[in-house]
Every structure is written in C-alpha cells, then in structure tokens.
Write an enzyme that holds these catalytic residues in place. Structure first.
Site, PDB file in Angstrom:
ATOM      1  N   LEU A 104      -6.307 -20.495  33.980  1.00  0.00           N
ATOM      2  CA  LEU A 104      -7.393 -21.225  33.333  1.00  0.00           C
ATOM      3  C   LEU A 104      -8.638 -20.362  33.417  1.00  0.00           C
ATOM      4  CD1 LEU A 104      -8.200 -24.980  33.548  1.00  0.00           C
ATOM      5  CD2 LEU A 104     -10.021 -23.297  33.427  1.00  0.00           C
TER       6      LEU A 104
ATOM      7  N   GLY B  84     -15.222 -20.308  30.231  1.00  0.00           N
ATOM      8  CA  GLY B  84     -16.308 -19.505  29.661  1.00  0.00           C
ATOM      9  C   GLY B  84     -15.788 -18.319  28.888  1.00  0.00           C
TER      10      GLY B  84
ATOM     11  N   SER C  79     -16.075 -17.751  25.278  1.00  0.00           N
ATOM     12  CA  SER C  79     -16.522 -17.624  23.888  1.00  0.00           C
ATOM     13  C   SER C  79     -16.888 -16.196  23.511  1.00  0.00           C
ATOM     14  CB  SER C  79     -17.708 -18.553  23.624  1.00  0.00           C
ATOM     15  OG  SER C  79     -18.810 -18.210  24.449  1.00  0.00           O
TER      16      SER C  79
ATOM     17  N   GLY D  33     -17.974 -11.923  25.387  1.00  0.00           N
ATOM     18  CA  GLY D  33     -18.206 -11.062  26.546  1.00  0.00           C
ATOM     19  C   GLY D  33     -17.037 -10.961  27.498  1.00  0.00           C
ATOM     20  N   ILE D  34     -17.331 -11.020  28.784  1.00  0.00           N
ATOM     21  CA  ILE D  34     -16.330 -10.813  29.821  1.00  0.00           C
ATOM     22  C   ILE D  34     -15.242 -11.879  29.761  1.00  0.00           C
ATOM     23  CG2 ILE D  34     -15.955 -10.782  32.323  1.00  0.00           C
ATOM     24  CD1 ILE D  34     -18.810  -9.573  32.559  1.00  0.00           C
ATOM     25  N   GLY D  35     -15.624 -13.133  29.560  1.00  0.00           N
ATOM     26  CA  GLY D  35     -14.641 -14.201  29.500  1.00  0.00           C
ATOM     27  C   GLY D  35     -13.691 -14.044  28.333  1.00  0.00           C
TER      28      GLY D  35
ATOM     29  N   SER E  61     -22.106 -11.044  40.209  1.00  0.00           N
ATOM     30  CA  SER E  61     -22.860  -9.921  39.672  1.00  0.00           C
ATOM     31  C   SER E  61     -23.355  -9.078  40.838  1.00  0.00           C
ATOM     32  CB  SER E  61     -24.064 -10.451  38.879  1.00  0.00           C
ATOM     33  OG  SER E  61     -24.979  -9.425  38.556  1.00  0.00           O
TER      34      SER E  61
ATOM     35  N   TYR F 175     -31.804 -15.605  38.043  1.00  0.00           N
ATOM     36  CA  TYR F 175     -30.377 -15.324  37.889  1.00  0.00           C
ATOM     37  C   TYR F 175     -29.750 -14.983  39.238  1.00  0.00           C
ATOM     38  CZ  TYR F 175     -26.179 -12.940  36.116  1.00  0.00           C
ATOM     39  OH  TYR F 175     -24.879 -12.538  35.864  1.00  0.00           O
TER      40      TYR F 175
END
Length: 282
Positions: free
Chosen positions: A5, A8, A10, A12-14, A137, A150
């Site tokens: 599973l 996130g 949509s 980039g990395i995901g 990160s 962030y």
C-alpha cells in the site's frame, strides 16, 4: 508476491515508487487524494499493462484512511508493506508562516503517516511480519531557515518512526525511514522559485541552493529504487539517506556544534555557501 500500500502516489517519489514495486512483480495499491485529477499513474499502468490498483484516500482524514484501507484489505487480503509517502512542503520564517499552515503540514506529513500505520499495524503484529517505510527527508535530521515548518513535521515523523521501530521489532515488523536530499520534484521546484516576499534573507539563500542542485537533477526514481530495495532486502537498518547530497549534508551538520550551526544559518550567504562547498569536498 508482496502486497504494497503506497500512500501519496499522484506524482514525484510516490508515483515512481508505485511503478517500481509493480514493475518488480509486487501487487500495488496506490492511493491519492484525487485520482480523477491525477490520472497519470493509472494511464502509465495501463500503457505498461501493470496491475496497479489506484484508489482515493485522503491521509488528512481519519475516516478516509480507515475506510480506504479497510476496503483494500477486505477485497484483497492483508498488506505486507506500507509506504507513507504523502507529503507537502511549507517554507518561511516562523513569524510569517500562518499557524494554519503549520497545522496543515503536520496533518499530512505526520498525522497522515500515523493514520495509515495505526490502520495496518494490528494485522502486521498479529501475523508477525510486515514492513513500514516512512519517507522523511534530510530536513528530518537538521533544521535551518526557511525550511523550519517542513523540518518540524519531518522531525516529528522521524521520532514516530524510531519509537515505532522499537515497538514493532518485537513482532518481527520492520520500520525504515527514507531521507532524500534535494530531488527533482514539484516540491523542490517550488522551493527553487519562491513567490512570497520576506524580510528574512535565508529564503533567497535556499532558493539559490535548490536552483544549483537542480541544475544536475536527481530524479525521484532514485528514491523509489531505494524504497523498493529496503522492502525486498529485509534490512533492519532504520535510516536510509538517499541522493548524492544527502550524506554530505548530514555529515556537515553532525560535524558542527549546535551553536556553530545556528551562527552559520544566521550569517551571510558567502560564508554559508563556502562552508557548504568545503563539506561537499570532504
């Protein structure tokens, strides 16, 4: 075949992580807030004939996460690997960033991961197997302006992950933290080109830092491959810096006292970038 599973996905990395797992033969359940507005993953899966299942799940919502995961498990069986990748950025000074923005970034980057973990940990504990990979990160290990909002969310995620690892190893469930450096994502591009005026000079400094790094961009697929490797190798290593600048950044910070780090961030740009260049050479 492992059941994954990935929250996130949509872009980039995901996005790249979902593709990497499916191309490697795993069964992927990719979730995102608005699948109809982000059709790229489903379109790519269709072109490559990959059996990725894309579904709606908003990690900011208790109900959306609990209902979404329950439906996936009910229809397809238990999840072996959870990848918490959903994330948003917020940069700026503490004076200028609204409190609502701090709440929003924590809602996604910290509580969003926690919701997925709490939904799946009971099953993993009962089965005595599983893997949870939280995408943090380098900013989760060091804090400097204007990345403080962030960083705060990623520091919280790192603390959550470290404590969780101690809990879950008792039940043979692995926990890993992935710590990318500057990766060529839409998030990094926004930091490269800030739109808000500020009285704090560190904003322009970090814009220049990201601009320089993105002249030789590191694609998000590099991080996706590391996430796949963690899941497949069965490693118990907790933290995994990713990207050519990740380890140098961390070594640089670890080589300074707290006071020296504060002074460096409070100082002028020339000194900051000079010290950064020295760190990259060592």
């Amino acid at each position: 075949m492992t059941s994954v599973l990935n929250a996130g996905t949509s872009k980039g990395i995901g996005f790249e992580t979902a593709l990497a797992f499916d191309r490697a033969g795993h069964r992927v359940y990719a979730t995102m807030r608005n699948p109809s507005q982000s059709p790229a993953l489903a379109e790519m899966a269709a072109r490559e004939k990959l059996p990725i299942t894309v579904s709606k799940m908003d990690v900011d919502s208790d109900e959306s996460v609990s209902d979404g995961i329950a439906a996936i498990v009910r229809d397809n069986g238990p999840i072996d690997v959870l990848v918490n990748n959903a994330g948003v950025e917020a940069v700026g000074s503490l004076e200028e960033v609204p409190l609502a923005t701090f709440r929003a970034i924590m809602e996604t980057n910290y509580f969003g991961a926690l919701r997925g973990i709490q939904a799946l940990v009971p099953g993993m504990r009962q089965r005595g197997s599983g893997c949870i990979i939280n995408v943090s990160s380098v900013a989760g290990r060091l804090s400097c302006p204007p990345m403080t909002p962030y960083s705060a969310s990623k520091w919280a995620l790192e603390a959550l992950s470290e404590g969780l690892a101690g809990e879950m190893k008792t039940f043979n469930v692995r926990v890993a933290i992935v710590e990318p450096g500057i990766i060529d994502t839409s998030m990094a591009r926004r930091i490269e080109s800030p739109s808000n005026e500020t009285t704090y000079r560190q904003s322009a400094r970090f814009s220049a830092l990201f601009d320089g790094a993105l002249k030789d961009p590191v694609p998000p697929s590099v991080v996706a491959q590391k996430i796949l490797e963690i899941a497949e190798r069965g490693t118990w290593q907790l933290r995994h810096p990713v990207g050519p600048d990740a380890v140098p950044f961390l070594k640089w910070r670890n080589g300074l006292t707290d006071e020296a780090w504060v002074d460096l961030n409070a100082g002028d740009d020339a000194t900051f970038f000079s010290k950064l260049a020295e760190a990259n050479e060592n």
